[in-house]
Design an enzyme around this catalytic site. Sequence first.
Site, PDB file in Angstrom:
ATOM      1  CB  THR A 333      23.230  41.753  49.741  1.00 42.92           C
ATOM      2  OG1 THR A 333      22.639  42.902  49.516  1.00 42.92           O
ATOM      3  CG2 THR A 333      24.131  41.246  48.620  1.00 42.92           C
ATOM      4  CG  HIS A 385      40.880  37.325  41.467  1.00 46.22           C
ATOM      5  ND1 HIS A 385      41.330  36.161  41.959  1.00 46.22           N
ATOM      6  CD2 HIS A 385      40.364  37.371  40.463  1.00 46.22           C
ATOM      7  CE1 HIS A 385      41.101  35.289  40.659  1.00 46.22           C
ATOM      8  NE2 HIS A 385      40.409  36.192  39.707  1.00 46.22           N
TER       9      HIS A 385
END
Length: 415
Positions: A333, A385
């Site tokens: 992005t 994570h």
Amino acid sequence: MATFEFKLPDLGEGVMEGELVKWHVKAGDVVKEDQVLAEVMTDKATVTVPSPKAGRVIQTHGKEGDIAKVHHPLVTMEIEGAAPAQAAGHGAPAPAAQTAAPAQAAAAAPAQATKVLATPVTRRMAREHGLDLTTISGSGPQGRVTKADVVAALEGGGEQKNVVAPAQARPAAPSVSTGRSDERVPLRGLRKKIAEKMVRSKFTMPHFAFVEEVDATELVALRARLNAQLAAVGDNTKINYLPFIIKATIAALKRFPHLNANFDEAAQELVVRGEYNIGMAVATPDGLTVAVVKDADRLTLAELARETSRLGVAARERKLKMEELTGGTFTITSLGQTGGLFATPIINHPEVGIMGVHKLKKRPAVVKDQVVVRDMMNLSLSCDHRVIDGSVAAEFVYEVIKYLEKPDMLFLAMS
């Protein structure tokens, strides 16, 4: 004459419903084959639904703003001859049979066992939010209730079974008062879908971010030389920085393949992809859309420049095909020169990483103990994570930086 009931076809990658944004026909209209019947908004973008047959519209099912479900009636038509079998895929977005099959199977024949199928993580999540799993329709294999199903139920968008849910399932949000000069703007269309997807991504994925700067001075010079060479041979292609960033990202993904992956919530498995389908976030008048550059590793820099430009224009003009919105393995992005110093982008679920590219500008840097002016920019990587550790994220970013700071190496990586 015969009556033909046209059902909403597969919208790709397990998408089972969409919002009816706009009708292009009404009862009594005569339509041609492949004429657009309606615009339907999924959580990825707006897609047009063409007619599989020529005929006269008898009835449209649903009004603008309603939710249209895949394989449910969309338009009833009067056509010449005998009524054909439902042609869900004809002239419509390409189906994603393998991905959609579990959800379709679950919808057609939900698990009849008294014990709901769900992982311990899903059960704990439901318990913490006061949800009864028996009230939630599972979209996973054999009707398994997934974490995504629980999130959808919490958001109010999940399919509920005909059981009264406990009153304490979701605390009522406090109302917001409105003053005389205030304006209320309903959350609709792509903006509503973006909101739902962002909440789902942040709710299910423990995000963390890693940021580092890039000395892009040599990249700026290489880009200028290549564009000059293209112009000299009469090629009007203009290469911006995105193709270089895509190539550097792919080189890093090959070294760290677990970032080129999707996370299967239902199976609790990391699906490491064998293809490099790079999503590019595009700002449109309706909101942010992620178009996917398929097999980006097989394209040259000039081909990437042309393809990213084409996809960007198509996104802004609402002309992207469903296959150009699905199948992404990793997303980039960038807001270009309005990209700021850094940000922490939200991961494009079910991918496990997204990289933000920020403003390229001249600023002081230390080179060989001397303060000099260099072309600098920052990269920010957000990761899931659950499956990506901080050390891996850092090494990945430094691998991308290696190719951007010494861009000639990209030509070796492409060979």
